[in-house]
Design an enzyme around this catalytic site. Structure first.
Site, short mmCIF file in Angstrom:
data_model
loop_
_atom_site.label_atom_id
_atom_site.label_comp_id
_atom_site.label_asym_id
_atom_site.label_seq_id
_atom_site.Cartn_x
_atom_site.Cartn_y
_atom_site.Cartn_z
N CYS A 172 22.90 44.30 37.67
CA CYS A 172 21.58 44.50 37.27
C CYS A 172 20.59 44.08 38.37
O CYS A 172 19.30 44.46 38.40
CB CYS A 172 21.09 43.90 36.00
N HIS B 56 13.35 43.59 35.80
CA HIS B 56 14.59 44.12 35.29
C HIS B 56 14.43 44.12 33.55
O HIS B 56 14.18 43.14 32.87
CB HIS B 56 15.84 43.40 35.65
N ASN C 218 18.83 48.84 28.35
CA ASN C 218 19.06 48.13 29.65
C ASN C 218 19.84 48.99 30.54
O ASN C 218 21.10 49.28 30.18
CB ASN C 218 19.78 46.75 29.19
#
Length: 343
Positions: free
Chosen positions: A129, A270, A300
């Protein structure tokens, strides 16, 4: 996954760096059309109310059969190239941040390069990520030093293919998506006023896909869909780490850039979990109105998370020359990248 020592973020900061003379001239993003709501996951044993209360996610996008990470990345890149208004023949670097490549080899960026008809080096960067933040910093080095004229930087992941549908606490959190930017030389006032890249390997087993590498290769005896092929995550320690990480790295980068948090136009973080975002906003005293959120719609999206938010904000007219933006990607490794960027 065995006992894991808790990562000690904040005890040892990575070096702070500066790199200006770089600008973003085009953004693009793409998510699949297939919307998967929380109710759609009920047949897997997932509780819709729990998902919303614990994560803030109401729906996510899943790539249909036949669509992979290279497809998502290509479509996002095409939109970024169009927005930049450049001839794609002038792009001389293609860097893709992903941890869900089309296959182990070759690098998925080469497929994207071929899809776009580019003549340039192309490679993947695997930092989960944090992949887009890492890729942005790496590509900016080439642009700032004159080794690249136009660099294409992409973050893309097809998470639905590498997660275990029976893991009802992890599977609902993730979606598929991609975002991209085009970098070129800018003024001395533009670019990264301060940034830091870091990793804490003590937490490397908190988010892991065990099988498929040299340590534990795929075998003919392991059926498709077996758990060693799929991502495992220990959510609670990652949550605690992420909140501490955001607070610590924001302080470091703001001090290094000589700006106050009130000067930041947008905080492009994020989007892993709404509770992480809320905790960071509260702890750091950030205006929630300056923290764009798409987590409720996309879940996500890993490497695609930050550039998706950036593209939506830019196309909505919310970013102007001179604006200060804060990027922060964090995830497996445990890896992170926090960047104070002047537009």
């Amino acid at each position: 996954m065995g006992e894991t020592k808790e990562p000690g973020v904040g005890l040892r900061r990575p070096p702070l760096r500066h790199l200006t003379g770089v600008q973003i001239i085009g953004t693009g993003s793409y998510v699949p059309d297939n919307v998967v709501t929380n109710d759609d996951l009920a047949s897997l044993g997932c509780d819709s109310d729990w998902i919303v209360q614990r994560t803030g996610i109401r729906e996510r996008r899943h790539a249909p059969p036949g669509m992979s990470t290279s497809d998502l990345a290509t479509r996002a890149a095409e939109r970024a190239i169009e927005a930049a208004g450049i001839d794609r023949s002038e792009i001389d670097m293609c860097l893709l941040g992903t941890f869900s490549p089309d296959q182990p080899i070759p690098q998925t960026a080469t497929t994207v390069q071929d899809n776009l008809g580019l003549n340039c080096p192309a490679t993947d960067l695997s930092a989960a990520c944090a992949g887009f933040a890492y890729s942005l910093v790496f590509a900016a080095q080439f642009v700032a030093t004159g080794c690249s004229k136009y660099a294409l930087v992409i973050g893309a992941d097809t998470n639905s293919r590498i997660l275990d549908p029976t893991d009802v606490k992890t599977y609902p959190l993730f979606g598929d998506g991609a975002g991209a930017v085009i970098l070129m030389r800018g003024s001395d006032e533009q670019g990264m006023l301060a940034y830091t890249l870091g990793a804490d390997g003590k937490g490397s087993q908190l988010l892991v896909r065990e099988m498929g590498g040299a340590k534990e290769p795929f075998t003919q005896d392991t059926p498709p869909g077996a758990s060693p092929w799929l991502v495992k995550m220990e959510g609670r320690p990652i949550f605690k780490w992420a909140v501490r990480l955001l607070e610590d790295s924001f302080e470091q980068v703001l001090d290094g850039g000589g700006v106050a948090k009130e000067d930041i136009k947008l905080w492009l973080l994020h989007q892993a979990n709404q509770r992480i975002i809320d905790a960071a906003v509260s702890t750091c005293g950030i205006d929630p109105a300056r923290v764009p959120v798409h987590l409720d719609r996309y879940g996500n999206t890993s490497g695609g998370s930050i550039p998706l938010a950036l593209d939506e904000c830019f196309r909505a007219g919310n970013i102007s020359p001179g604006d200060l933006l804060m990027f922060c990607g964090f995830g497996a490794g445990l890896s992170w990248g926090t960047i104070l960027w002047r537009w």
